[in-house]
Structure formats: structure tokens, C-alpha cells
Design a protein around this motif. Structure first.
Motif, PDB file in Angstrom:
ATOM      1  N   ARG A   1      -6.056  -7.264   5.766  1.00 18.60           N
ATOM      2  CA  ARG A   1      -5.213  -7.112   7.207  1.00 18.60           C
ATOM      3  C   ARG A   1      -3.810  -6.579   6.635  1.00 18.60           C
ATOM      4  NH1 ARG A   1      -3.391 -11.670   8.189  1.00 18.60           N
ATOM      5  NH2 ARG A   1      -4.212 -12.981   6.355  1.00 18.60           N
ATOM      6  N   TYR A   2      -3.621  -5.480   7.457  1.00 14.71           N
ATOM      7  CA  TYR A   2      -2.388  -4.617   7.047  1.00 14.71           C
ATOM      8  C   TYR A   2      -1.104  -5.539   7.111  1.00 14.71           C
ATOM      9  CZ  TYR A   2      -4.804  -0.245   6.407  1.00 14.71           C
ATOM     10  OH  TYR A   2      -5.515   0.666   6.098  1.00 14.71           O
ATOM     11  N   GLY A   3      -1.219  -6.335   8.047  1.00 12.89           N
ATOM     12  CA  GLY A   3       0.201  -7.262   8.244  1.00 12.89           C
ATOM     13  C   GLY A   3       0.086  -8.574   7.407  1.00 12.89           C
ATOM     14  N   GLN A   4      -1.066  -8.709   6.470  1.00 10.30           N
ATOM     15  CA  GLN A   4      -1.136  -9.916   5.542  1.00 10.30           C
ATOM     16  C   GLN A   4       0.067 -10.068   4.701  1.00 10.30           C
ATOM     17  OE1 GLN A   4      -4.610  -9.777   3.547  1.00 10.30           O
ATOM     18  NE2 GLN A   4      -4.296 -11.408   2.123  1.00 10.30           N
ATOM     19  N   GLU A   5       0.576 -11.495   4.487  1.00  9.98           N
ATOM     20  CA  GLU A   5       1.841 -11.319   3.549  1.00  9.98           C
ATOM     21  C   GLU A   5       1.232 -11.535   2.037  1.00  9.98           C
ATOM     22  OE1 GLU A   5       5.661 -11.602   2.966  1.00  9.98           O
ATOM     23  OE2 GLU A   5       4.721 -11.639   4.715  1.00  9.98           O
ATOM     24  N   ILE A   6       1.875 -10.778   0.998  1.00  9.50           N
ATOM     25  CA  ILE A   6       1.608 -10.280  -0.188  1.00  9.50           C
ATOM     26  C   ILE A   6       2.427 -11.006  -1.175  1.00  9.50           C
ATOM     27  CG2 ILE A   6       0.547  -9.062  -2.029  1.00  9.50           C
ATOM     28  CD1 ILE A   6      -1.299  -9.237   0.531  1.00  9.50           C
ATOM     29  N   ARG A   7       2.185 -12.137  -1.625  1.00  3.43           N
ATOM     30  CA  ARG A   7       2.981 -12.649  -2.752  1.00  3.43           C
ATOM     31  C   ARG A   7       2.572 -12.618  -4.076  1.00  3.43           C
ATOM     32  NH1 ARG A   7       2.742 -16.321   1.436  1.00  3.43           N
ATOM     33  NH2 ARG A   7       4.548 -16.548   2.736  1.00  3.43           N
ATOM     34  N   SER A   8       1.311 -12.478  -4.341  1.00  3.50           N
ATOM     35  CA  SER A   8       0.628 -12.514  -5.896  1.00  3.50           C
ATOM     36  C   SER A   8      -0.590 -11.509  -5.751  1.00  3.50           C
ATOM     37  CB  SER A   8       0.111 -13.797  -6.114  1.00  3.50           C
ATOM     38  OG  SER A   8      -0.525 -13.941  -7.374  1.00  3.50           O
TER      39      SER A   8
ATOM     40  N   ASP B   1      -9.198 -15.128   2.141  1.00  3.59           N
ATOM     41  CA  ASP B   1      -7.922 -14.280   2.358  1.00  3.59           C
ATOM     42  C   ASP B   1      -7.234 -13.479   1.342  1.00  3.59           C
ATOM     43  OD1 ASP B   1      -6.316 -13.453   4.587  1.00  3.59           O
ATOM     44  OD2 ASP B   1      -4.734 -15.133   4.377  1.00  3.59           O
ATOM     45  N   ILE B   2      -8.169 -12.967   0.629  1.00  5.02           N
ATOM     46  CA  ILE B   2      -7.633 -11.765  -0.484  1.00  5.02           C
ATOM     47  C   ILE B   2      -7.979 -10.606   0.105  1.00  5.02           C
ATOM     48  CG2 ILE B   2      -8.138 -11.038  -2.763  1.00  5.02           C
ATOM     49  CD1 ILE B   2      -9.119 -14.026  -3.393  1.00  5.02           C
ATOM     50  N   ALA B   3      -6.972  -9.708   0.117  1.00  4.64           N
ATOM     51  CA  ALA B   3      -7.072  -8.332   0.427  1.00  4.64           C
ATOM     52  C   ALA B   3      -7.674  -7.461  -0.850  1.00  4.64           C
ATOM     53  CB  ALA B   3      -5.760  -7.721   0.892  1.00  4.64           C
TER      54      ALA B   3
ATOM     55  N   ILE C   1       0.841  -1.117   0.047  1.00  8.57           N
ATOM     56  CA  ILE C   1      -0.018  -0.018   0.046  1.00  8.57           C
ATOM     57  C   ILE C   1       0.862   1.344  -0.131  1.00  8.57           C
ATOM     58  CG2 ILE C   1      -1.725   1.238   1.480  1.00  8.57           C
ATOM     59  CD1 ILE C   1      -3.009  -1.377   1.942  1.00  8.57           C
ATOM     60  N   ALA C   2       1.891   1.311   0.835  1.00  7.29           N
ATOM     61  CA  ALA C   2       2.738   2.529   0.621  1.00  7.29           C
ATOM     62  C   ALA C   2       3.482   2.529  -0.601  1.00  7.29           C
ATOM     63  CB  ALA C   2       3.931   2.143   1.779  1.00  7.29           C
TER      64      ALA C   2
ATOM     65  N   ASP D   1      -3.041 -13.062  -3.199  1.00 13.20           N
ATOM     66  CA  ASP D   1      -3.101 -12.611  -2.021  1.00 13.20           C
ATOM     67  C   ASP D   1      -4.003 -11.115  -2.046  1.00 13.20           C
ATOM     68  OD1 ASP D   1      -1.819 -14.666  -0.841  1.00 13.20           O
ATOM     69  OD2 ASP D   1      -0.186 -13.931  -2.032  1.00 13.20           O
ATOM     70  N   LEU D   2      -3.842 -10.409  -3.175  1.00 16.53           N
ATOM     71  CA  LEU D   2      -4.338  -9.111  -2.996  1.00 16.53           C
ATOM     72  C   LEU D   2      -5.065  -8.714  -4.544  1.00 16.53           C
ATOM     73  CD1 LEU D   2      -4.379  -6.281  -2.233  1.00 16.53           C
ATOM     74  CD2 LEU D   2      -2.235  -5.829  -2.939  1.00 16.53           C
ATOM     75  N   LEU D   3      -6.140  -8.050  -4.572  1.00 13.83           N
ATOM     76  CA  LEU D   3      -6.815  -7.573  -5.723  1.00 13.83           C
ATOM     77  C   LEU D   3      -6.997  -5.970  -5.521  1.00 13.83           C
ATOM     78  CD1 LEU D   3      -8.819  -8.122  -8.041  1.00 13.83           C
ATOM     79  CD2 LEU D   3     -10.772  -8.088  -6.567  1.00 13.83           C
ATOM     80  N   ILE D   4      -6.283  -5.658  -6.770  1.00 13.87           N
ATOM     81  CA  ILE D   4      -6.164  -4.094  -6.973  1.00 13.87           C
ATOM     82  C   ILE D   4      -7.048  -3.777  -7.831  1.00 13.87           C
ATOM     83  CG2 ILE D   4      -4.928  -2.299  -7.732  1.00 13.87           C
ATOM     84  CD1 ILE D   4      -2.407  -3.720  -6.104  1.00 13.87           C
TER      85      ILE D   4
END
Length: 260
Positions: free
Chosen positions: A31-38, A92-94, A7-8, A59-62
Motif C-alpha cells: 500500500r503506497y500509504g503504508q508506514e515504513i519503519r523497518s 503487512d509487508i510491502a 519508493i521515491a 514493513d518492507l522487503l526490497i
């Protein structure tokens, strides 16, 4: 890499303060502390997009458009929006949205670049400080004078579209162009007052289109998705450059409506 670190980096590109007041850009779920690899990129966080992200192990959908615009009083699986939130959490997808802050700091110039606009200026100022004026849309000069219909074909090809809708006389000459990706019918008067011969945007309706022609400005409706889909390749390039350790995939999307 932690979600807060991703995010930063995203907010270095598009700081939150550039979003307009009604918007809801930023972290939607996660979760801000979530580990993002994909990371999965998309314009909209629709149910098929979320299903695709889950199937691919993202792990993250933008997305460009926010999943959430207003408050939710209930979250359950009989409401389509609640079900999306549940599916994201269950897998568990941000989910993070870059909307009007991206419109201001990325989309406007990227769209103007595709049309090769020169001497460009901000169309609608939405942020101003002692250093600069920033905002949504751009207005500038085309590289050469063109017939309206020829320019419409250029817009169609530049954005990879099957067609565009044109309001105005196809033989009229255009040189000054305003472009506002997304829904821009409310800014027609702004584009006309700025001296645009032609205005490229999306979500144009019958009355707004014919009224624009009466006001002396032609309109090319390239579709809301049609222009804003450039968000995905733009962010793909950015993430590959700035966060090369992340796997980045793109969700299969297309025009949300069909012509029969």
C-alpha cells in the motif's frame, strides 16, 4: 515514513525507465500509504526470506529479483507464489523489486569496481537519450596483465565465493575484461566483439562455455547469485546514507545450490 516516500528515494537511484521491457521491477505488493519503519534486504523474495522479514517485524522487503514476472490468475496457498503473496499481505509487508534498472544504474559499475576495471564502457546499451547511453554490464581494462587462472582467483576472492568455473586455458594472458552480473550467456558474442579476453558472468552452460573458448574468449562463471549478491550491501549503504531514519536488516541467504 510512507512507502511512497521510500519508493521515491529508491527511484532517484534507479529510475524505472532504465528497466528493460520484459522486466517487472517496482512495487510487487503493498500500500503506497503504508508506514515504513523497518526494511529487509534480499536478492530473492523466497518463502524463507519472507518468513524472516515477518519474524523480524519488517514493513518492507526490497529485493533485486522481482517476486512477480507474469500475471497471476489465481492467488491461493496451494501455489508457492500465491502463498508468498498471501504471506506478505497477511504480515503487512510491502515488497519492492529493483531489477534491471538496478543492473543498469548500480550493479554494473559496482561489479566493475570490485574488479578494478579502468577505461570502462557499457557492454550492452539498453537505454539511450540525448545525454547518455546506459546499459547492462561493463567492459574495461584490468590494472595489469594476468594469467587467466590468477584472474579467476581474483574474481573468486573479490566476490567472496568458494569457487568459480573457468572455461579457457589457465595460462592465457587476459587484460580486457567484460562483466555482466546475473545470466549472461546470451551476451558472449557481444563481449567477444567488444574485444574482451575474458568474460565474467553467471548461468553458463556446457555448450556456451566451450563455444566461447572456440570464439577466442575465456569465461569465468561466478554464479548468478555469486555476483548479484552485491545488491544487498550496496543498498544497505544507500539506505543508511539517504534514509537514516529507517532500520535496515538483511535476510540470511546463500548460494541456492550445494556441491557434494
Amino acid at each position: 515514513m510512507k512507502l511512497e516516500e521510500v519508493i521515491a528515494q529508491l527511484e532517484q537511484l534507479c529510475p524505472p525507465q532504465f528497466a528493460v521491457s520484459w522486466d517487472n521491477s517496482g512495487l510487487q505488493v503493498g500500500r503506497y500509504g503504508q508506514e515504513i519503519r523497518s526494511v529487509c534486504l534480499a536478492v530473492d523474495a523466497t518463502s524463507p526470506v519472507i518468513d524472516y522479514a515477518a519474524a523480524e517485524g519488517a514493513d518492507l522487503l526490497i529485493t533485486h529479483h522481482p517476486l512477480l514476472f507474469s500475471g497471476l490468475k489465481q492467488i491461493h496457498d496451494r501455489d508457492f507464489l500465491g502463498k508468498r503473496v498471501i504471506d506478505l499481505i497477511r504480515n503487512d509487508i510491502a515488497c519492492y523489486a529493483m531489477h534491471t534498472n538496478f543492473d543498469v544504474m548500480g550493479m554494473a559499475d559496482a561489479a566493475a569496481d570490485l574488479l578494478r576495471l579502468r577505461d570502462r564502457e557499457v557492454l550492452e546499451v539498453t537505454y539511450e537519450d540525448d545525454v547518455s547511453k546506459e546499459g547492462i554490464g561493463r567492459i574495461g581494462k584490468l590494472p595489469e596483465h594476468m594469467r587467466l587462472d590468477d584472474f579467476a582467483a581474483l574474481v573468486r576472492d573479490a566476490f567472496g565465493l568458494e569457487q568459480v568455473r573457468v572455461y579457457g586455458n589457465g595460462n592465457d594472458t587476459v587484460i580486457t575484461c567484460a562483466i555482466l552480473p546475473g545470466s549472461g550467456k546470451e551476451e558472449i558474442d557481444l563481449a567477444a566483439a567488444a574485444g574482451a579476453d575474458v568474460y565474467v558472468t553467471g548461468d553458463m552452460n556446457h555448450h556456451a562455455g566451450i563455444d566461447a573458448v572456440e570464439k577466442g574468449i575465456s569465461v569465468i562463471d561466478a554464479g548468478h547469485y555469486g555476483v548479484e549478491k552485491i545488491f544487498v550491501p550496496y543498498m544497505m549503504d544507500y539506505l543508511h546514507r539517504e534514509l537514516p531514519g529507517l532500520e535496515v536488516i538483511t535476510a540470511p541467504e546463500g548460494e541456492p545450490c550445494r556441491l557434494i
